[in-house]
Design a protein around this motif. Structure first.
Motif, PDB file in Angstrom:
ATOM      1  N   MET A 133       2.267  -4.260  -2.170  1.00 53.10           N
ATOM      2  CA  MET A 133       0.896  -4.757  -2.348  1.00 53.10           C
ATOM      3  C   MET A 133      -0.060  -3.635  -2.763  1.00 53.10           C
ATOM      4  N   PRO A 134      -1.099  -3.992  -3.547  1.00 48.12           N
ATOM      5  CA  PRO A 134      -2.121  -2.977  -3.874  1.00 48.12           C
ATOM      6  C   PRO A 134      -2.909  -2.618  -2.622  1.00 48.12           C
ATOM      7  N   LEU A 135      -3.535  -1.461  -2.681  1.00 44.21           N
ATOM      8  CA  LEU A 135      -4.292  -0.960  -1.533  1.00 44.21           C
ATOM      9  C   LEU A 135      -5.368  -1.955  -1.078  1.00 44.21           C
ATOM     10  N   SER A 136      -5.948  -2.672  -2.058  1.00 40.61           N
ATOM     11  CA  SER A 136      -7.083  -3.563  -1.768  1.00 40.61           C
ATOM     12  C   SER A 136      -6.724  -4.711  -0.827  1.00 40.61           C
ATOM     13  N   VAL A 137      -5.456  -5.121  -0.754  1.00 37.09           N
ATOM     14  CA  VAL A 137      -5.133  -6.229   0.163  1.00 37.09           C
ATOM     15  C   VAL A 137      -4.423  -5.753   1.432  1.00 37.09           C
ATOM     16  N   LEU A 138      -4.213  -4.467   1.556  1.00 36.84           N
ATOM     17  CA  LEU A 138      -3.528  -3.981   2.761  1.00 36.84           C
ATOM     18  C   LEU A 138      -4.476  -4.008   3.966  1.00 36.84           C
ATOM     19  N   PRO A 139      -3.925  -4.145   5.168  1.00 36.66           N
ATOM     20  CA  PRO A 139      -4.788  -4.094   6.347  1.00 36.66           C
ATOM     21  C   PRO A 139      -5.561  -2.777   6.376  1.00 36.66           C
ATOM     22  N   ALA A 140      -6.783  -2.834   6.904  1.00 30.59           N
ATOM     23  CA  ALA A 140      -7.656  -1.650   6.886  1.00 30.59           C
ATOM     24  C   ALA A 140      -6.996  -0.458   7.575  1.00 30.59           C
ATOM     25  N   SER A 141      -6.176  -0.708   8.580  1.00 32.43           N
ATOM     26  CA  SER A 141      -5.596   0.445   9.291  1.00 32.43           C
ATOM     27  C   SER A 141      -4.646   1.228   8.386  1.00 32.43           C
ATOM     28  N   ILE A 142      -4.089   0.566   7.361  1.00 32.74           N
ATOM     29  CA  ILE A 142      -3.276   1.316   6.386  1.00 32.74           C
ATOM     30  C   ILE A 142      -4.188   1.878   5.294  1.00 32.74           C
ATOM     31  N   SER A 143      -5.038   1.024   4.732  1.00 32.86           N
ATOM     32  CA  SER A 143      -5.791   1.459   3.547  1.00 32.86           C
ATOM     33  C   SER A 143      -6.889   2.467   3.873  1.00 32.86           C
ATOM     34  N   ARG A 144      -7.427   2.373   5.089  1.00 33.02           N
ATOM     35  CA  ARG A 144      -8.535   3.290   5.400  1.00 33.02           C
ATOM     36  C   ARG A 144      -8.292   4.130   6.641  1.00 33.02           C
ATOM     37  N   GLY A 145      -7.261   3.779   7.416  1.00 38.02           N
ATOM     38  CA  GLY A 145      -7.053   4.441   8.704  1.00 38.02           C
ATOM     39  C   GLY A 145      -6.520   5.861   8.567  1.00 38.02           C
ATOM     40  N   SER A 146      -6.729   6.651   9.592  1.00 40.42           N
ATOM     41  CA  SER A 146      -6.279   8.045   9.524  1.00 40.42           C
ATOM     42  C   SER A 146      -4.928   8.251  10.209  1.00 40.42           C
ATOM     43  N   ASP A 147      -4.369   7.165  10.826  1.00 41.77           N
ATOM     44  CA  ASP A 147      -3.093   7.287  11.541  1.00 41.77           C
ATOM     45  C   ASP A 147      -1.900   7.324  10.602  1.00 41.77           C
TER      46      ASP A 147
END
Ligand code: A3P
Length: 319
Positions: A133-147
């Motif tokens: 999947m493109p970054l835009s539809v990934l859950p925020a914890s993957i697309s924006r999270g620091s973990d």
């Protein structure tokens, strides 16, 4: 960790939402447009469920790719790099000698589509997972999270089209090269539009190079040893001097080479997939950069190049 005890239970609560999404009438695969990306109808409920319930753990690694851009290779390389203490690359018991790389690294999109995401809780950290999947539809914890760290791979669109056509043909011989070409050009192929896919990861890799590593199939083909070193560094597990002297990087590259994996019994027989079945051997073809010249007309090549040039204008992205 997946002992098969968790049942397959595709999520049903999103049926009405899925039915309301635009359907691509031009594709033989049933694709729906969800949040600007074309997804297999059977996978959309899983993407919705993943957005709602997935959260990362510290140390998680997500391999993201547009299909047919080197996912299988990168799965093998990251797995071998991360698991090298427990499984030295030359070990006869190495999982990659008896399992297809797709059975070593879970595809989140499919896992959620079949309702088996509880498998993720059983995986020991650090978890290695994959998505198309493109970054835009990934859950925020993957697309924006620091973990979580993301490793992305893309490829010259002309070789990708040819690879996709050969692959699609193994499950659906009625799909023509012209059809694959047209759906890539108009953005309606699976996981498309491909330029949005690439640009999403490209931009974040530039802004946050410690969180997203951006690779291309061509660079990997040119110098796999260098790229595996960079990969290990990015993952926070650089090769030690002792490992370097012992040739560990080259051993991983050799273990994961197309020639080696293709000839393993584990990759010659059997198949993988739930909604569409793909023979294991269909993941290993030629691996030749520029193979498009044997299949695409010059007009097709020019058309693809022009579309990509137009869409990447100003982004700084070149292959
Ligand atoms: P070709 O069809 O051009 O040969 P994906 O893994 O994303 O589905 O991409 C498949 C492409 O990667 C195919 O390209 C396949 O041959 C190539 N490939 C698979 N395993 C590889 C490996 N170990 N090394 C290099 N290329 C590999």
């Amino acid at each position: 960790a997946d002992d098969g005890t968790i049942p397959v239970r595709p999520p049903t609560e999103y049926a009405a939402a899925v039915a309301s999404l635009p359907l691509n009438p031009a594709s033989k695969l049933k694709l729906r447009c969800y949040q600007g990306v074309w997804v297999l109808e059977d996978w959309v409920p899983g993407i919705m469920a993943m957005q709602r319930s997935f959260s990362t753990r510290p140390g998680d690694v997500v391999l993201a790719s547009f299909p047919k851009c080197g996912t299988t290779w990168l799965k093998a390389l990251i797995f071998a790099t991360m698991a090298r203490t427990a499984y030295p690359p030359t070990s006869p018991a190495h999982p990659l000698r008896r399992l297809n790389p797709h059975d070593c690294v879970i595809l989140l999109d499919r896992l959620f589509a079949i309702g088996r995401e509880a498998v993720l809780d059983k995986l020991p950290s650090p978890r290695l997972m994959c998505t198309h999947m493109p970054l835009s539809v990934l859950p925020a914890s993957i697309s924006r999270g620091s973990d979580c760290k993301i490793v992305y791979i893309c490829r010259d669109q002309k070789d990708m089209v040819v690879s996709m056509w050969h692959f699609a043909n193994r499950a659906r011989p009625d799909i023509s090269l012209q059809e694959v070409f047209e759906t890539v050009c108009d953005g309606t192929c699976f996981a498309g539009p491909v330029w949005d896919h690439i640009l999403g990861y490209w931009r974040v890799s530039n802004a946050e190079p410690n969180r997203v590593l951006f690779l291309t199939y061509e660079q990997m083909r040119q110098d796999p040893v260098d790229k595996v070193r960079k990969l290990a560094q990015f993952l926070g597990r650089p090769f030690s001097d002792t490992e370097e002297e012992a040739g560990a990087v080259a051993e991983i590259v050799e273990l994961c080479s197309l020639e080696h994996l293709k000839n393993l019994e584990a990759n010659k027989k059997g198949s993988q997939g739930v909604f569409l079945k793909f023979p294991y051997d269909s993941y290993f073809r030629k691996g030749v950069v520029g193979d498009w010249v044997n299949h695409l007309t010059l007009e097709m090549a020019k058309c693809l190049d022009a579309i990509f040039e137009e869409n990447f204008k100003g982004s700084g992205f070149t292959l």
